[in-house]
Design a protein around this motif. Sequence first.
Motif, PDB file in Angstrom:
ATOM      1  N   PHE A   5       0.834  -1.205   0.000  1.00  0.00           N
ATOM      2  CA  PHE A   5       0.000   0.000   0.000  1.00  0.00           C
ATOM      3  C   PHE A   5       0.869   1.256   0.000  1.00  0.00           C
ATOM      4  O   PHE A   5       1.834   1.367   0.755  1.00  0.00           O
ATOM      5  CB  PHE A   5      -0.907  -0.011   1.230  1.00  0.00           C
ATOM      6  CG  PHE A   5      -1.563   1.314   1.515  1.00  0.00           C
ATOM      7  CD1 PHE A   5      -2.574   1.795   0.690  1.00  0.00           C
ATOM      8  CD2 PHE A   5      -1.168   2.090   2.600  1.00  0.00           C
ATOM      9  CE1 PHE A   5      -3.188   3.012   0.951  1.00  0.00           C
ATOM     10  CE2 PHE A   5      -1.766   3.298   2.870  1.00  0.00           C
ATOM     11  CZ  PHE A   5      -2.779   3.780   2.041  1.00  0.00           C
ATOM     12  N   LEU A   6       0.516   2.220  -0.870  1.00  0.00           N
ATOM     13  CA  LEU A   6       1.215   3.502  -0.909  1.00  0.00           C
ATOM     14  C   LEU A   6       0.302   4.655  -0.484  1.00  0.00           C
ATOM     15  O   LEU A   6       0.659   5.460   0.372  1.00  0.00           O
ATOM     16  CB  LEU A   6       1.765   3.787  -2.313  1.00  0.00           C
ATOM     17  CG  LEU A   6       2.940   2.947  -2.792  1.00  0.00           C
ATOM     18  CD1 LEU A   6       3.339   3.362  -4.202  1.00  0.00           C
ATOM     19  CD2 LEU A   6       4.128   3.090  -1.844  1.00  0.00           C
ATOM     20  N   ALA A   7      -0.866   4.759  -1.104  1.00  0.00           N
ATOM     21  CA  ALA A   7      -1.746   5.898  -0.826  1.00  0.00           C
ATOM     22  C   ALA A   7      -3.158   5.537  -1.257  1.00  0.00           C
ATOM     23  O   ALA A   7      -3.387   4.550  -1.958  1.00  0.00           O
ATOM     24  CB  ALA A   7      -1.257   7.145  -1.562  1.00  0.00           C
ATOM     25  N   GLN A   8      -4.119   6.388  -0.849  1.00  0.00           N
ATOM     26  CA  GLN A   8      -5.508   6.152  -1.216  1.00  0.00           C
ATOM     27  C   GLN A   8      -6.256   7.474  -1.344  1.00  0.00           C
ATOM     28  O   GLN A   8      -5.874   8.475  -0.756  1.00  0.00           O
ATOM     29  CB  GLN A   8      -6.190   5.245  -0.191  1.00  0.00           C
ATOM     30  CG  GLN A   8      -6.133   5.739   1.258  1.00  0.00           C
ATOM     31  CD  GLN A   8      -7.112   6.819   1.625  1.00  0.00           C
ATOM     32  OE1 GLN A   8      -8.166   6.935   0.997  1.00  0.00           O
ATOM     33  NE2 GLN A   8      -6.787   7.626   2.622  1.00  0.00           N
ATOM     34  N   GLN A   9      -7.301   7.430  -2.143  1.00  0.00           N
ATOM     35  CA  GLN A   9      -8.252   8.523  -2.258  1.00  0.00           C
ATOM     36  C   GLN A   9      -9.641   7.927  -2.095  1.00  0.00           C
ATOM     37  O   GLN A   9      -9.945   6.890  -2.684  1.00  0.00           O
ATOM     38  CB  GLN A   9      -8.145   9.218  -3.624  1.00  0.00           C
ATOM     39  CG  GLN A   9      -6.945  10.146  -3.754  1.00  0.00           C
ATOM     40  CD  GLN A   9      -7.199  11.530  -3.162  1.00  0.00           C
ATOM     41  OE1 GLN A   9      -7.669  11.656  -2.039  1.00  0.00           O
ATOM     42  NE2 GLN A   9      -6.912  12.566  -3.919  1.00  0.00           N
ATOM     43  N   ALA A  10     -10.485   8.604  -1.311  1.00  0.00           N
ATOM     44  CA  ALA A  10     -11.818   8.047  -1.045  1.00  0.00           C
ATOM     45  C   ALA A  10     -12.904   9.023  -1.461  1.00  0.00           C
ATOM     46  O   ALA A  10     -12.713  10.243  -1.427  1.00  0.00           O
ATOM     47  CB  ALA A  10     -11.956   7.709   0.437  1.00  0.00           C
ATOM     48  N   ARG A  11     -14.031   8.472  -1.855  1.00  0.00           N
ATOM     49  CA  ARG A  11     -15.231   9.273  -2.109  1.00  0.00           C
ATOM     50  C   ARG A  11     -16.429   8.506  -1.568  1.00  0.00           C
ATOM     51  O   ARG A  11     -16.455   7.272  -1.563  1.00  0.00           O
ATOM     52  CB  ARG A  11     -15.410   9.562  -3.595  1.00  0.00           C
ATOM     53  CG  ARG A  11     -15.600   8.338  -4.470  1.00  0.00           C
ATOM     54  CD  ARG A  11     -15.777   8.739  -5.922  1.00  0.00           C
ATOM     55  NE  ARG A  11     -15.891   7.573  -6.790  1.00  0.00           N
ATOM     56  CZ  ARG A  11     -16.089   7.648  -8.106  1.00  0.00           C
ATOM     57  NH1 ARG A  11     -16.178   8.836  -8.690  1.00  0.00           N
ATOM     58  NH2 ARG A  11     -16.171   6.555  -8.838  1.00  0.00           N
ATOM     59  N   TYR A  12     -17.409   9.274  -1.118  1.00  0.00           N
ATOM     60  CA  TYR A  12     -18.598   8.671  -0.527  1.00  0.00           C
ATOM     61  C   TYR A  12     -19.792   8.928  -1.421  1.00  0.00           C
ATOM     62  O   TYR A  12     -20.057  10.066  -1.817  1.00  0.00           O
ATOM     63  CB  TYR A  12     -18.856   9.258   0.864  1.00  0.00           C
ATOM     64  CG  TYR A  12     -20.164   8.808   1.471  1.00  0.00           C
ATOM     65  CD1 TYR A  12     -20.392   7.455   1.730  1.00  0.00           C
ATOM     66  CD2 TYR A  12     -21.167   9.722   1.768  1.00  0.00           C
ATOM     67  CE1 TYR A  12     -21.598   7.021   2.274  1.00  0.00           C
ATOM     68  CE2 TYR A  12     -22.369   9.308   2.325  1.00  0.00           C
ATOM     69  CZ  TYR A  12     -22.579   7.954   2.569  1.00  0.00           C
ATOM     70  OH  TYR A  12     -23.767   7.535   3.099  1.00  0.00           O
ATOM     71  N   ARG A  13     -20.498   7.864  -1.741  1.00  0.00           N
ATOM     72  CA  ARG A  13     -21.734   7.979  -2.527  1.00  0.00           C
ATOM     73  C   ARG A  13     -22.912   7.865  -1.554  1.00  0.00           C
ATOM     74  O   ARG A  13     -23.106   6.824  -0.916  1.00  0.00           O
ATOM     75  CB  ARG A  13     -21.798   6.895  -3.593  1.00  0.00           C
ATOM     76  CG  ARG A  13     -20.722   7.041  -4.672  1.00  0.00           C
ATOM     77  CD  ARG A  13     -20.968   6.103  -5.829  1.00  0.00           C
ATOM     78  NE  ARG A  13     -19.931   6.188  -6.834  1.00  0.00           N
ATOM     79  CZ  ARG A  13     -19.904   7.085  -7.832  1.00  0.00           C
ATOM     80  NH1 ARG A  13     -20.878   7.978  -7.911  1.00  0.00           N
ATOM     81  NH2 ARG A  13     -18.930   7.075  -8.718  1.00  0.00           N
ATOM     82  N   VAL A  14     -23.663   8.964  -1.430  1.00  0.00           N
ATOM     83  CA  VAL A  14     -24.777   9.014  -0.487  1.00  0.00           C
ATOM     84  C   VAL A  14     -25.774   7.894  -0.769  1.00  0.00           C
ATOM     85  O   VAL A  14     -26.276   7.234   0.140  1.00  0.00           O
ATOM     86  CB  VAL A  14     -25.465  10.396  -0.554  1.00  0.00           C
ATOM     87  CG1 VAL A  14     -26.679  10.448   0.370  1.00  0.00           C
ATOM     88  CG2 VAL A  14     -24.471  11.506  -0.213  1.00  0.00           C
ATOM     89  N   SER A  15     -26.060   7.690  -2.046  1.00  0.00           N
ATOM     90  CA  SER A  15     -26.906   6.570  -2.446  1.00  0.00           C
ATOM     91  C   SER A  15     -26.090   5.726  -3.417  1.00  0.00           C
ATOM     92  O   SER A  15     -25.675   6.227  -4.474  1.00  0.00           O
ATOM     93  CB  SER A  15     -28.177   7.076  -3.134  1.00  0.00           C
ATOM     94  OG  SER A  15     -29.004   6.019  -3.536  1.00  0.00           O
TER      95      SER A  15
END
Length: 432
Positions: A361-371
Amino acid sequence: MPLDAPTYADIFSDATTLGLSAEHIDVWQRKRLATICHYAQANSSFYSKHLRNLNDTVFASREAFATLPRTTAEEIRETPFAFLCTSQDDIARVVTLTTSGSTGKPKRIFFTQDEIDETIAFYNHGMQCLAESGDTVLALLPAPRPDSVGALLRDGLTQLGATPVLNQDPDDVAQSLSLLKAHAADCVVGTAAHVLALVKLWEHAGNKDTSVKTVLLCWDASSQPVREYIAKAWNCRVHTHWGMTETGLGGAVNCAHGSGMHLRESKMYVEITDPETGAVLPDGERGEMVVTTLTRRGMPLIRYRTGDEAQILTEPCPCGSPLRRLSPYIRRIRQPKNTPDWFKDMPPSAIDGALLSIPNFLAQQARYRVSPNRLEITIDACGTASQLLPACTELLRNFVSPLRNAPEILCLPGKNSEKISIGFAKRIISVE
């Protein structure tokens, strides 16, 4: 504590630290608050209205000062020039800040040359906690202009007698590793995410020994598991820094004891306040950090709402400094609309900490989908990212499962190289 000497010099016009006390700082700050508020009221069209009811009774105590109205980022966005207290000819630098995920107007922050010089001086003094003359400092910071963050740190390190080495593309982790080894860096400066990626790649390459003695994590928030991981991997001291462009970048930094971040008290006054009322809270309680700049003459800020939740530590620091200290646990108060309760407990740094055991693992980007209530995390790895996804998914499911209305977890493959894609910005979890 290296910040004690310049603080004493600002207060007493003397180069020693003999006799500096919290009482000295408190009395001096309240005098400076009176000076800067009257100055802003007289010279800024915004503050002439905003502080129209100003009177000297508000400087009698910290509680009285907290009755003044707060200044917001939105007010700066709408009328940036109304905050100016000098001619535009006196402005040496204008910084334009666009909030991640926002389509509104950017903030424009103005600096005079003497304020830029103060930032360089802070980097000189603050870095004395981590480096000394003759050391080599690897900075994972962009420096596209002479007065950008990387360039200002470089100037401060040069004044210290240290040798700065910059990687202006910190997403290029392979280049960071190459510079680290080629220059035998004694100190590394960068965001927690970029330094962690460098450590992980260093481990993946089979390295066992390093020249690094100290690390400074700056610009973005870090989590305790990440700080501990870096310290153990490199057998080094890990320091943290807090600052904002609005305050002139330099704000607070750890001393060698690592017991909270000492505030730059002769340049800014920090309050921890009730987010709703603006009333100042006792030291030790968590609340919104509100900042007043004490010496800026180009664009002073009076009771500026940072939007960050923070805490002033109450126990004395082993170093003996009278400067107040911020807890390193700082997080955003305001969250995007339509986000559930668990969202505030899942900053990007927490996701980093949950994935530390994944070797590649090096890095991550996250996004949240409400639905449909789904958290999507894109994983950058050295090697094949897709091979890591089942293990990453399992770790993150276990991490979020205790949270109320926990989201579904979906891990996606990112870059399969030694270059990541997080960029140099304060990471947020985007909401869609």
